[in-house]
Write an enzyme that holds these catalytic residues in place. Structure first.
Site, PDB file in Angstrom:
ATOM      1  N   SER A 194       0.843  -1.196   0.000  1.00  0.00           N
ATOM      2  CA  SER A 194       0.000   0.000   0.000  1.00  0.00           C
ATOM      3  C   SER A 194       0.880   1.248   0.000  1.00  0.00           C
ATOM      4  CB  SER A 194      -0.857  -0.043   1.268  1.00  0.00           C
ATOM      5  OG  SER A 194      -1.366   1.227   1.571  1.00  0.00           O
TER       6      SER A 194
ATOM      7  N   TYR B 104      -2.212  -0.628  10.695  1.00  0.00           N
ATOM      8  CA  TYR B 104      -2.447  -1.253   9.381  1.00  0.00           C
ATOM      9  C   TYR B 104      -1.248  -1.023   8.460  1.00  0.00           C
ATOM     10  CZ  TYR B 104      -3.815  -1.456   4.505  1.00  0.00           C
ATOM     11  OH  TYR B 104      -3.821  -1.716   3.153  1.00  0.00           O
TER      12      TYR B 104
ATOM     13  N   LYS C 273       1.910  -3.555   6.669  1.00  0.00           N
ATOM     14  CA  LYS C 273       2.387  -3.613   5.274  1.00  0.00           C
ATOM     15  C   LYS C 273       3.907  -3.419   5.234  1.00  0.00           C
ATOM     16  CE  LYS C 273      -1.515  -4.442   3.342  1.00  0.00           C
ATOM     17  NZ  LYS C 273      -1.779  -5.793   2.825  1.00  0.00           N
TER      18      LYS C 273
HETATM   19  P1  NAD Z   1     -11.051  -6.714   1.125  1.00  0.00           P
HETATM   20  O1  NAD Z   1     -11.304  -6.610   2.590  1.00  0.00           O
HETATM   21  O2  NAD Z   1     -12.183  -6.486   0.203  1.00  0.00           O
HETATM   22  O3  NAD Z   1     -10.423  -8.138   0.775  1.00  0.00           O
HETATM   23  C1  NAD Z   1      -9.545  -8.812   1.637  1.00  0.00           C
HETATM   24  C2  NAD Z   1     -10.025 -10.257   1.727  1.00  0.00           C
HETATM   25  O4  NAD Z   1      -9.142 -10.993   2.580  1.00  0.00           O
HETATM   26  C3  NAD Z   1     -11.425 -10.370   2.331  1.00  0.00           C
HETATM   27  O5  NAD Z   1     -12.236 -11.094   1.437  1.00  0.00           O
HETATM   28  C4  NAD Z   1     -11.212 -11.105   3.634  1.00  0.00           C
HETATM   29  O6  NAD Z   1     -12.315 -11.939   3.964  1.00  0.00           O
HETATM   30  C5  NAD Z   1      -9.932 -11.893   3.354  1.00  0.00           C
HETATM   31  N1  NAD Z   1      -9.142 -12.220   4.541  1.00  0.00           N
HETATM   32  C6  NAD Z   1      -8.681 -11.383   5.508  1.00  0.00           C
HETATM   33  N2  NAD Z   1      -7.990 -12.068   6.424  1.00  0.00           N
HETATM   34  C7  NAD Z   1      -8.017 -13.367   6.045  1.00  0.00           C
HETATM   35  C8  NAD Z   1      -7.496 -14.590   6.597  1.00  0.00           C
HETATM   36  N3  NAD Z   1      -6.819 -14.602   7.740  1.00  0.00           N
HETATM   37  N4  NAD Z   1      -7.710 -15.752   5.938  1.00  0.00           N
HETATM   38  C9  NAD Z   1      -8.405 -15.770   4.782  1.00  0.00           C
HETATM   39  N5  NAD Z   1      -8.929 -14.663   4.214  1.00  0.00           N
HETATM   40  C10 NAD Z   1      -8.739 -13.496   4.850  1.00  0.00           C
HETATM   41  O7  NAD Z   1      -9.840  -5.740   0.801  1.00  0.00           O
HETATM   42  P2  NAD Z   1      -9.284  -5.225  -0.607  1.00  0.00           P
HETATM   43  O8  NAD Z   1      -9.634  -3.809  -0.742  1.00  0.00           O
HETATM   44  O9  NAD Z   1      -9.654  -6.177  -1.682  1.00  0.00           O
HETATM   45  O10 NAD Z   1      -7.725  -5.291  -0.310  1.00  0.00           O
HETATM   46  C11 NAD Z   1      -6.927  -6.373  -0.760  1.00  0.00           C
HETATM   47  C12 NAD Z   1      -5.499  -6.142  -0.321  1.00  0.00           C
HETATM   48  O11 NAD Z   1      -5.042  -4.896  -0.835  1.00  0.00           O
HETATM   49  C13 NAD Z   1      -5.306  -6.060   1.187  1.00  0.00           C
HETATM   50  O12 NAD Z   1      -4.076  -6.667   1.506  1.00  0.00           O
HETATM   51  C14 NAD Z   1      -5.243  -4.575   1.452  1.00  0.00           C
HETATM   52  O13 NAD Z   1      -4.530  -4.275   2.606  1.00  0.00           O
HETATM   53  C15 NAD Z   1      -4.527  -4.092   0.211  1.00  0.00           C
HETATM   54  N6  NAD Z   1      -4.781  -2.687  -0.101  1.00  0.00           N
HETATM   55  C16 NAD Z   1      -6.069  -2.253  -0.276  1.00  0.00           C
HETATM   56  C17 NAD Z   1      -6.310  -0.906  -0.556  1.00  0.00           C
HETATM   57  C18 NAD Z   1      -7.721  -0.384  -0.732  1.00  0.00           C
HETATM   58  O14 NAD Z   1      -7.914   0.838  -0.644  1.00  0.00           O
HETATM   59  N7  NAD Z   1      -8.706  -1.229  -0.987  1.00  0.00           N
HETATM   60  C19 NAD Z   1      -5.237  -0.021  -0.674  1.00  0.00           C
HETATM   61  C20 NAD Z   1      -3.943  -0.494  -0.499  1.00  0.00           C
HETATM   62  C21 NAD Z   1      -3.725  -1.840  -0.227  1.00  0.00           C
HETATM   63  C1  UD1 Z   2      -6.434   4.982   3.562  1.00  0.00           C
HETATM   64  C2  UD1 Z   2      -5.043   4.526   3.864  1.00  0.00           C
HETATM   65  C3  UD1 Z   2      -4.571   3.519   2.854  1.00  0.00           C
HETATM   66  C4  UD1 Z   2      -5.527   2.386   2.796  1.00  0.00           C
HETATM   67  C5  UD1 Z   2      -6.877   2.937   2.376  1.00  0.00           C
HETATM   68  C6  UD1 Z   2      -7.875   1.816   2.304  1.00  0.00           C
HETATM   69  C7  UD1 Z   2      -3.505   6.065   4.940  1.00  0.00           C
HETATM   70  C8  UD1 Z   2      -2.616   7.235   4.775  1.00  0.00           C
HETATM   71  N1  UD1 Z   2      -4.145   5.661   3.837  1.00  0.00           N
HETATM   72  O1  UD1 Z   2      -6.364   5.801   2.434  1.00  0.00           O
HETATM   73  O2  UD1 Z   2      -3.329   2.987   3.210  1.00  0.00           O
HETATM   74  O3  UD1 Z   2      -5.056   1.448   1.880  1.00  0.00           O
HETATM   75  O4  UD1 Z   2      -7.298   3.902   3.353  1.00  0.00           O
HETATM   76  O5  UD1 Z   2      -8.386   1.469   3.552  1.00  0.00           O
HETATM   77  O6  UD1 Z   2      -3.616   5.523   5.990  1.00  0.00           O
HETATM   78  N2  UD1 Z   2     -12.602  11.602   3.041  1.00  0.00           N
HETATM   79  C9  UD1 Z   2     -13.549  12.551   3.358  1.00  0.00           C
HETATM   80  N3  UD1 Z   2     -14.728  12.115   3.885  1.00  0.00           N
HETATM   81  C10 UD1 Z   2     -15.010  10.804   4.103  1.00  0.00           C
HETATM   82  C11 UD1 Z   2     -14.028   9.833   3.755  1.00  0.00           C
HETATM   83  C12 UD1 Z   2     -12.822  10.277   3.233  1.00  0.00           C
HETATM   84  O7  UD1 Z   2     -13.330  13.754   3.193  1.00  0.00           O
HETATM   85  O8  UD1 Z   2     -16.080  10.478   4.607  1.00  0.00           O
HETATM   86  C13 UD1 Z   2     -11.323  12.060   2.464  1.00  0.00           C
HETATM   87  C14 UD1 Z   2     -10.135  11.736   3.360  1.00  0.00           C
HETATM   88  O9  UD1 Z   2      -9.882  12.761   4.268  1.00  0.00           O
HETATM   89  C15 UD1 Z   2      -9.029  11.577   2.304  1.00  0.00           C
HETATM   90  C16 UD1 Z   2      -9.748  11.073   1.061  1.00  0.00           C
HETATM   91  O10 UD1 Z   2     -11.131  11.345   1.266  1.00  0.00           O
HETATM   92  O11 UD1 Z   2      -8.493  12.823   2.018  1.00  0.00           O
HETATM   93  C17 UD1 Z   2      -9.561   9.601   0.835  1.00  0.00           C
HETATM   94  O12 UD1 Z   2      -9.854   8.905   2.034  1.00  0.00           O
HETATM   95  P1  UD1 Z   2      -9.938   7.320   2.103  1.00  0.00           P
HETATM   96  O13 UD1 Z   2     -10.809   6.806   1.010  1.00  0.00           O
HETATM   97  O14 UD1 Z   2     -10.287   6.953   3.508  1.00  0.00           O
HETATM   98  O15 UD1 Z   2      -8.482   6.803   1.743  1.00  0.00           O
HETATM   99  P2  UD1 Z   2      -7.053   7.202   2.372  1.00  0.00           P
HETATM  100  O16 UD1 Z   2      -7.199   7.778   3.726  1.00  0.00           O
HETATM  101  O17 UD1 Z   2      -6.322   7.988   1.358  1.00  0.00           O
END
Ligand code: NAD
Ligand code: UD1
Length: 340
Positions: free
Chosen positions: A125, A150, A154
């Site tokens: 991330s 969190y 990572k």
């Molecule tokens: P998500 O929560 O939709 O998917 C994660 C999946 O992992 C879920 O289906 C959950 O049930 C499964 N899971 C969690 N722990 C588990 C375990 N112990 N055993 C088996 N399954 C398990 O999340 P996502 O948005 O699809 O994210 C996927 C990956 O990308 C994660 O590692 C997350 O940290 C990373 N990531 C996501 C974002 C984002 O904004 N969505 C940003 C940066 C990184």
């Molecule tokens: C955060 C995490 C990122 C993580 C992601 C998914 C940090 C720095 N970033 O991203 O690592 O992968 O969440 O869980 O920890 N906002 C509003 N109102 C709302 C919601 C959000 O104004 O109700 C704004 C926030 O202030 C931010 C932007 O929207 O500026 C994006 O927020 P969000 O979607 O939560 O993602 P990040 O915080 O960037």
């Protein structure tokens, strides 16, 4: 070629499985369904006409992991998405995050080592960069102290993979650092399914527009940015998904120069919260009920990617715009009304 996808019923995992199946990979999906619904498998099948093999197991259960990997030791690689991902929840329950995200990674690495599965792709991330001091963020930008447990999981995960690869250079690894994945598959058959009240901006926007939530609060308009709101790099989830197929193929083709390679996955374009709202309003034809509120603790002011490395090495290029992402997120929100 067979690939194991952990966290495959989750948001990014399900879109990636679609992309892998569309590129003729056979997929074995593992998830404990703690943060997703089995419905994703139906959606995947409706889009692709193909069905991944599915195991509902907890990756913290070492024996269960070993059993599945033994059955599929002919896999060419694994993409490890499974993790807990809520920043505020990780602040409240840090041990849950360390236990789940680290133990599951260690068990998966142990299993790929035992069964000699060569290629590994890890979901990292942009949060590993913390409050980056230069923008755009490149893969060599200094890693700062994590802003949340969190993000720390990572950083630790990346370190574990580096150390694993030093000891076991047979394994080839890619760390993908996502910026802000948003949107849904254009078919509106899969998308993000927030099981609780969302924290992230885009599901918050769509749930407000549909009336599930009353009002969106913009967390601050007094930052030193062009309109005072935070800046992020919102990237369509289907573009993120395709990067995984390319990353895996890159390893299979032995194009990697080192046993661990890192890529940023972002559009390279910073978008403010107010611009994101305006894009949503334009494509959905909805007037969003929002107010300006105080800053949210822990928010970085601005972060966006330098995506040059992924473009040049993986030949990865974004196909979707912010408007496409917002429209797809809205269509998915409407579809969820029918489905759940
Ligand atoms: P998500 O929560 O939709 O998917 C994660 C999946 O992992 C879920 O289906 C959950 O049930 C499964 N899971 C969690 N722990 C588990 C375990 N112990 N055993 C088996 N399954 C398990 O999340 P996502 O948005 O699809 O994210 C996927 C990956 O990308 C994660 O590692 C997350 O940290 C990373 N990531 C996501 C974002 C984002 O904004 N969505 C940003 C940066 C990184
Ligand atoms: C955060 C995490 C990122 C993580 C992601 C998914 C940090 C720095 N970033 O991203 O690592 O992968 O969440 O869980 O920890 N906002 C509003 N109102 C709302 C919601 C959000 O104004 O109700 C704004 C926030 O202030 C931010 C932007 O929207 O500026 C994006 O927020 P969000 O979607 O939560 O993602 P990040 O915080 O960037």
């Amino acid at each position: 070629m067979k690939v194991i996808v952990t966290g495959g019923t989750g948001y990014i995992g399900s879109h990636t499985i679609v992309d892998l199946l569309n590129h003729n990979f056979e997929v074995v999906c593992i998830d404990n369904l703690s943060r997703s619904k089995k419905y994703a498998l139906e959606g995947i099948e409706q889009i692709t006409g193909k069905k991944p093999i599915f195991y509902q197991i907890d990756l913290c259960d070492k024996e269960a992991v070993s059993k599945v990997f033994q059955e599929h030791k002919d896999a060419i690689g694994i993409i490890h998405f499974a993790a807990l991902k809520s920043v505020p929840e990780s602040v409240e329950q840090p041990l849950l995050y360390y236990a789940n995200n680290i133990n599951s990674l260690v068990n998966v690495l142990q299993a790929i080592h035992t069964y000699q599965i060569p290629n590994f792709v890890f979901s990292s991330s942009c949060s590993v960069y913390g409050n980056a001091d230069t923008l755009p963020v490149t893969e060599t930008t200094t890693i700062q102290t994590a802003e949340s447990p969190y993000a720390h999981t990572k950083q630790i995960g990346e370190d574990i993979i580096y150390n694993f690869s030093k000891a076991h250079p047979f394994h080839q690894n890619i760390l993908l650092r996502y910026f802000n994945p948003v949107g849904a598959h254009p078919s509106a058959l899969i998308g993000e399914i927030p099981l609780e009240k969302p924290n992230n901006l885009v599901p918050y926007i769509t749930q407000t527009a549909i009336g599930k939530l009353q009002q969106l609060t913009v967390f601050g308009n007094d930052y030193n940015t062009r309109d005072g709101s935070n800046i992020r790099d919102y990237i369509h989830v289907c573009d993120i998904a395709h990067a995984h197929t390319l990353a895996l193929q890159y390893l299979i083709d032995k194009k990697n120069a080192t046993t661990v390679e890192v890529f940023n996955l972002g559009t390279g374009k910073g978008v403010s919260v107010l611009e994101a709202i305006a894009a949503f309003e334009k494509v959905s034809n909805q007037k969003l009920n929002y107010i300006i509120g105080p800053r949210r603790a822990g928010d970085v002011v601005a972060v966006y990617a330098d995506k040059t490395k992924a473009s040049t090495h993986l030949d990865w290029h974004c196909q979707y715009t912010l408007e496409d992402a917002m429209l797809s997120a809205w269509k998915w929100e409407l579809k969820m009304q029918e489905l759940f």
